[in-house]
Structures are given as structure tokens and as C-alpha cells.
Enzyme design. Structure first.
Site, PDB file in Angstrom:
ATOM      1  N   HIS A 100       1.078  -1.223   0.156  1.00  0.00           N
ATOM      2  CA  HIS A 100       0.050  -0.008   0.108  1.00  0.00           C
ATOM      3  C   HIS A 100       1.000   1.278  -0.028  1.00  0.00           C
ATOM      4  CE1 HIS A 100      -3.569   2.225   1.386  1.00  0.00           C
ATOM      5  NE2 HIS A 100      -2.653   3.084   1.659  1.00  0.00           N
ATOM      6  N   GLU A 101       2.049   1.365   0.815  1.00  0.00           N
ATOM      7  CA  GLU A 101       2.804   2.342   0.786  1.00  0.00           C
ATOM      8  C   GLU A 101       3.751   2.731  -0.260  1.00  0.00           C
ATOM      9  OE1 GLU A 101       2.057   4.919   2.938  1.00  0.00           O
ATOM     10  OE2 GLU A 101       0.165   3.503   3.996  1.00  0.00           O
ATOM     11  N   HIS A 117       1.838   4.441  -3.013  1.00  0.00           N
ATOM     12  CA  HIS A 117       2.072   5.667  -2.880  1.00  0.00           C
ATOM     13  C   HIS A 117       3.203   6.505  -3.347  1.00  0.00           C
ATOM     14  CE1 HIS A 117      -1.916   6.104  -1.130  1.00  0.00           C
ATOM     15  NE2 HIS A 117      -1.800   5.426   0.083  1.00  0.00           N
TER      16      HIS A 117
END
Length: 224
Positions: A29-30, A33
Site C-alpha cells: 500500500h505505502e 503511494h
């Protein structure tokens, strides 16, 4: 042992599988980003060592503990300087959205693997313990990533859903949102940590997860 089990949302014997899934889900997820922001021209996350699949760069202790207790949590937010983007609002939306979408993708991969193992007989010769372990891991992979997908789209700071709304809003609305953002964070904390509020606000959203899993399962069963 029973006392620990009553404190955690998941049974203690499932803890290794839960932690593996969380490390995978939060890290991807990170990373999504950070990688998207870097590719769009913002080197901030890159300079801070966040464009990596090393979990140590992304995991947040409180956010990880909370998902074990409450069923939802978070990782360290990726710093993003939208002023570095060629098209700040459009690219800002993409950077915010790729995190939750990465969790949705992981859940879909889990559904595909579940159907493959269930329908091809790959584990027919495996022991009962191995079959149960694979089944549990895939179920948690699907479930937790769906939870993270939905949770991160809630339009309250500091979640991704809020950043998406912020970039979509007209300039005068964005200014008001920025002026009142600290109150939004306060509301978010109340909804997360006050059980009566949580039960009538955030928790009902997770009912959508069952429909998403069912839809993905139908798609996969049609193809496989």
C-alpha cells in the site's frame, strides 16, 4: 492464553498468518503511494527511503496493533509534495488512490489463488495441516485487504479518501477543508476509538466487503 485471545480480534493461533498478511498489505500500500509520487515527479518519498518493499520503512506500530485489536489500522503515511507534480490535482488523486487499489488488487489475487487451490487439486496430496494453513492464509489475505481498501477510502483525514475528496473539491472548498482539517482528524479518532460511535459509523461500511469478495469470486469462477 484465554485472556490474550479475548483482547485480540483474531484467535491467537492465527496471529502468524495475520502478521504476514499485514506486513504484505501495508508495505505494498505505502510503496504504491511512494512509487506513484516519485514517477509523477515528487522525489520526497524517494529521498526518505519510502520507494522500497522493505516493510521496516512503512510499518507503524500503533496502526499494526490496532488492526489486531479493532480490525482496522494503518501504516506510516507517505509524504507527498503535490507542488512537484505537473498536474497537481489529477496526479494527487492518482497517488492517493493507488494505495487502496493495491489492497483491492491483493484481495483479488487472494481470490484467484483460493479458486486455483480449490479447483485444481494442487493440494490434494498435502497434509491436513498444510491445507488448513493455506486456506486460513488466503482467507485472511482477502479479508484484511478488503478491510484496508474500504477503511482507507473513508473521507476523513488522514485517510486516502479525504485526500481524494480534497483534490476533487473546488479551490474555495479546499481552503475550508484545510482550515478545519484538525477537527476532521479529531472526528476520525473519535470514530475509531469510541466503540458506540464505531459500531454505527465505520463498522457498517465493512459490510460492503462481503459484496466485493462475492463479486470477485464470481468473476474468477467464470474465468477459471
Amino acid at each position: 492464553m484465554d485472556g490474550i485471545n479475548s483482547f485480540l480480534r483474531y484467535p491467537l493461533e492465527e496471529l502468524p498468518f495475520i502478521l504476514i498478511v499485514l506486513v504484505l498489505a501495508f508495505t505494498i500500500h505505502e510503496f504504491a503511494h511512494a512509487y506513484a509520487a516519485y514517477k509523477f515527479g515528487d522525489p520526497t518519498a524517494k529521498q526518505m527511503g519510502r520507494v522500497t518493499l522493505d516493510p521496516r520503512a512503512h510499518l507503524d506500530v500503533l496502526g499494526t496493533i490496532l488492526i489486531l485489536i479493532a480490525g482496522f489500522g494503518w501504516a506510516k503515511p507517505v509524504p507527498v509534495n503535490r507542488g512537484r507534480f505537473k498536474h497537481p490535482r489529477l496526479m494527487g488523486i492518482v497517488v492517493s488512490a493507488v494505495g487502496p487499489l493495491s489492497n483491492l488488487l491483493l484481495a483479488f489475487v487472494g481470490v484467484v489463488l483460493y479458486h486455483v487451490f480449490a479447483g485444481t487439486g494442487v493440494l490434494d496430496n498435502a497434509s491436513v495441516g498444510v491445507v488448513k494453513a493455506v486456506d486460513l492464509f488466503l482467507r485472511r489475505l482477502i479479508e484484511l485487504n478488503i478491510v484496508l481498501f474500504i477503511f482507507n477510502l473513508i473521507p476523513l483525514p488522514p485517510l486516502d479518501g479525504y485526500r481524494i475528496i480534497e483534490d476533487l473539491a473546488p479551490s474555495h472548498i479546499r481552503m475550508k477543508m484545510a482550515q478545519n482539517e484538525q477537527w476532521g482528524i479529531f472526528v476520525f479518532l473519535l470514530l475509531v476509538f469510541i466503540p458506540p460511535l464505531n459500531r454505527v459509523t465505520i463498522q457498517p461500511l465493512f459490510a460492503i466487503g462481503g459484496d466485493l469478495i462475492y463479486g470477485m469470486s464470481r468473476i474468477v469462477s467464470f474465468v477459471i
